[in-house]
Write an enzyme that holds these catalytic residues in place. Structure first.
Site, PDB file in Angstrom:
ATOM      1  N   GLN A   1      -5.817   2.659  14.275  1.00  0.00           N
ATOM      2  CA  GLN A   1      -4.589   3.056  13.578  1.00  0.00           C
ATOM      3  C   GLN A   1      -3.777   4.061  14.403  1.00  0.00           C
ATOM      4  O   GLN A   1      -2.560   3.939  14.553  1.00  0.00           O
ATOM      5  CB  GLN A   1      -4.983   3.668  12.224  1.00  0.00           C
ATOM      6  CG  GLN A   1      -3.831   4.065  11.321  1.00  0.00           C
ATOM      7  CD  GLN A   1      -4.330   4.764  10.044  1.00  0.00           C
ATOM      8  OE1 GLN A   1      -5.517   4.768   9.740  1.00  0.00           O
ATOM      9  NE2 GLN A   1      -3.415   5.353   9.307  1.00  0.00           N
TER      10      GLN A   1
ATOM     11  N   HIS B   1      -3.502  14.026  -0.165  1.00  0.00           N
ATOM     12  CA  HIS B   1      -3.867  13.196   0.994  1.00  0.00           C
ATOM     13  C   HIS B   1      -2.781  13.268   2.072  1.00  0.00           C
ATOM     14  O   HIS B   1      -3.072  13.490   3.253  1.00  0.00           O
ATOM     15  CB  HIS B   1      -4.089  11.741   0.560  1.00  0.00           C
ATOM     16  CG  HIS B   1      -4.322  10.806   1.714  1.00  0.00           C
ATOM     17  ND1 HIS B   1      -5.455  10.869   2.505  1.00  0.00           N
ATOM     18  CD2 HIS B   1      -3.563   9.798   2.216  1.00  0.00           C
ATOM     19  CE1 HIS B   1      -5.382   9.931   3.442  1.00  0.00           C
ATOM     20  NE2 HIS B   1      -4.246   9.270   3.301  1.00  0.00           N
TER      21      HIS B   1
ATOM     22  N   TYR C   1       1.390   5.563  -0.586  1.00  0.00           N
ATOM     23  CA  TYR C   1       0.870   6.760   0.088  1.00  0.00           C
ATOM     24  C   TYR C   1       1.232   7.916  -0.828  1.00  0.00           C
ATOM     25  O   TYR C   1       1.940   8.813  -0.465  1.00  0.00           O
ATOM     26  CB  TYR C   1       1.588   6.837   1.441  1.00  0.00           C
ATOM     27  CG  TYR C   1       1.087   7.848   2.460  1.00  0.00           C
ATOM     28  CD1 TYR C   1      -0.230   7.861   2.893  1.00  0.00           C
ATOM     29  CD2 TYR C   1       1.972   8.764   3.032  1.00  0.00           C
ATOM     30  CE1 TYR C   1      -0.648   8.761   3.852  1.00  0.00           C
ATOM     31  CE2 TYR C   1       1.555   9.668   3.992  1.00  0.00           C
ATOM     32  CZ  TYR C   1       0.239   9.662   4.402  1.00  0.00           C
ATOM     33  OH  TYR C   1      -0.174  10.555   5.372  1.00  0.00           O
TER      34      TYR C   1
ATOM     35  N   ASP D   1       0.855  -1.186   0.000  1.00  0.00           N
ATOM     36  CA  ASP D   1       0.000   0.000   0.000  1.00  0.00           C
ATOM     37  C   ASP D   1       0.888   1.232   0.000  1.00  0.00           C
ATOM     38  O   ASP D   1       1.659   1.439   0.939  1.00  0.00           O
ATOM     39  CB  ASP D   1      -0.893  -0.029   1.252  1.00  0.00           C
ATOM     40  CG  ASP D   1      -2.016   1.000   1.190  1.00  0.00           C
ATOM     41  OD1 ASP D   1      -2.279   1.533   0.101  1.00  0.00           O
ATOM     42  OD2 ASP D   1      -2.631   1.252   2.244  1.00  0.00           O
TER      43      ASP D   1
HETATM   44 CA    CA Z   1      -4.443   2.577   2.101  1.00  0.00          CA
END
Ligand code: CA
Length: 423
Positions: free
Chosen positions: A248, A141, A136, A134
């Site tokens: 998280q 974002h 980033y 994953d």
């Molecule tokens: Ca993600």
């Protein structure tokens, strides 16, 4: 580009106006019909084409692919053959279903077995996903999250413009669109609590992402250059990387996301090939910080893919909460693959690489509830008067992706996930 991308091409299979799946698309998926084993299929309009039955008829022989490759519940064996095979297969399918080609069109006896209405099939997760990375890679974002959780003046961490930051996720909990997801439980600790608690997340979020599927294995110890990268990509799908923000927040230091991210992520069932996306290639944002040579690239490596997110509370109409675009990604897929392998890490056919949340420049284009409701300070209003800062039980999250240019529309369909109360 070749003539499979020609916007004027038409199929003898009915394609409704505005469909994501004209003959220029030909995405791959796995269909399951009642009482038969799963097969590899492609889609035109609302018709699935069973490639195992089609191959057994001999009409795909020129591709050099044995029919057994299509007698499978995953695309991995097809993907492992390599790009020349997928490309040739796509060309043969495009020709067979072209409106003026009578070979299959007029062989009505075969239609019953090969052409299946989508109402009659169940779509399976198309890939046996080996490893899942994953990234980033959306600057908007990463900046928004930096502003909310760290320091508005230094929203991006010092490494961010020097490498596509990512982490290794977990593939076991990646499911196909339409699979219900239970609200996860986990440890959370509010700022003014002394000790953590175990309980259902109160901050369940979606992450609007696109994923690409690894298409060619590499040997341990070797690296993929940005120039070679696209030979190692089979295609793309929409990816909802559900996240529990409170879990998280408490767990992620110092080793990164863990249980807040691996309780369920949804993938759209039709994988759109890079050949189908070729007409929608576009330049990405200017990378204004000098980057190391292994991350430099030539040409246009982003893709203009419109993205919509809807939330549908039970019994209500869906409310659109986001409109974004894949083209906003700061780091492109070629750079991501070059970075993933620069240390000699090997990749396999069927590995999944997700973009990271895709946010655009304006508030309506943010790709997560965290950003849309700005850390809970700007609740979203729904048709029935209710508000949300995160996803509630029995909400369904729906994401759609499509490209439009010169009268040609190529889409991904949708990925949806209904959230059930914690078990
Ligand atoms: Ca993600």
């Amino acid at each position: 580009m070749d003539n499979t991308n020609d916007p004027s091409l038409k199929s003898w299979i009915k394609v409704e106006e505005g469909s994501d799946f004209p003959i220029q698309n030909i995405p791959f998926g796995i269909i399951q019909r009642k009482d038969t084993s799963p097969h590899v299929a492609v889609r035109i309009g609302n018709t699935a084409i069973d490639l195992f039955i089609l191959a057994k008829s001999g009409l795909l022989d020129a591709s050099g692919i044995k029919p057994e490759i299509f007698n499978n519940d995953i695309l991995n064996p097809l993907i492992s053959l390599g790009k020349p095979y997928w490309r040739s297969l796509r060309k043969i399918i495009s020709e067979l279903f072209e409106v003026n080609n009578s070979i299959l069109r007029d062989n009505k006896a075969l239609h019953n077995e090969i052409l299946i209405s989508l109402d009659e099939v169940h779509m399976l997760l198309p890939i046996r996903i080996g490893d899942y990375t994953d990234f980033y890679s959306s600057i908007e974002h990463a900046t928004n999250v930096g502003i909310m959780f760290r320091d508005p003046a230094n929203a991006l961490l010092p490494n961010w413009k020097h490498m596509p930051v990512g982490y290794h996720g977990r593939s076991s909990s990646i499911v196909v669109s339409g699979t219900d997801i239970y609200r996860p439980k986990g440890q959370t600790k509010a700022d003014n609590d002394e000790l953590p608690k175990l309980g259902p997340t109160k901050q369940l979020d979606f992450e609007l992402e696109m994923a690409f599927i690894g298409g060619k294995k590499t040997e341990l110890g070797t690296s993929v250059s940005t120039d070679e990268a696209e030979d190692h990509i089979f295609g793309m799908a929409i990816f909802n990387d559900l996240s529990a923000r409170d879990i998280q927040k408490w767990e992620y230091v110092p080793l990164g996301p863990f249980l807040g991210k691996n309780f369920g992520s949804s993938l759209s069932p039709w994988v759109v090939t890079m050949d189908a996306l070729e007409p929608f290639r576009t330049a990405g944002p200017k990378q204004d910080t000098p980057i190391l040579p292994y991350l430099q690239f030539t040409g246009s490596r982003n893709f203009d893919i419109e993205l919509d997110v809807f939330i549908q509370p039970e019994g209500q109409k869906p409310l659109q909460v986001c409109h974004s675009n894949f083209k906003y990604m700061y780091w492109n897929m070629a750079q991501q693959l070059a970075h993933q392998t620069v240390n000699g890490c090997n990749i396999n056919a069927g590995d999944l690489f997700a973009s990271g949340t895709i946010s655009g420049p304006d508030a309506g284009s943010y790709g997560s509830m965290l950003e849309l409701a700005w850390k809970g300070t700007k609740p979203l209003k729904f048709h029935d008067g209710t508000e949300r800062t995160f996803i509630l039980d029995n909400d369904t999250v729906i994401m759609k992706g499509y490209c439009v240019k010169d009268g040609l529309r190529i889409g991904f369909g949708e990925v949806s996930a209904k959230i059930l109360p914690a078990k």
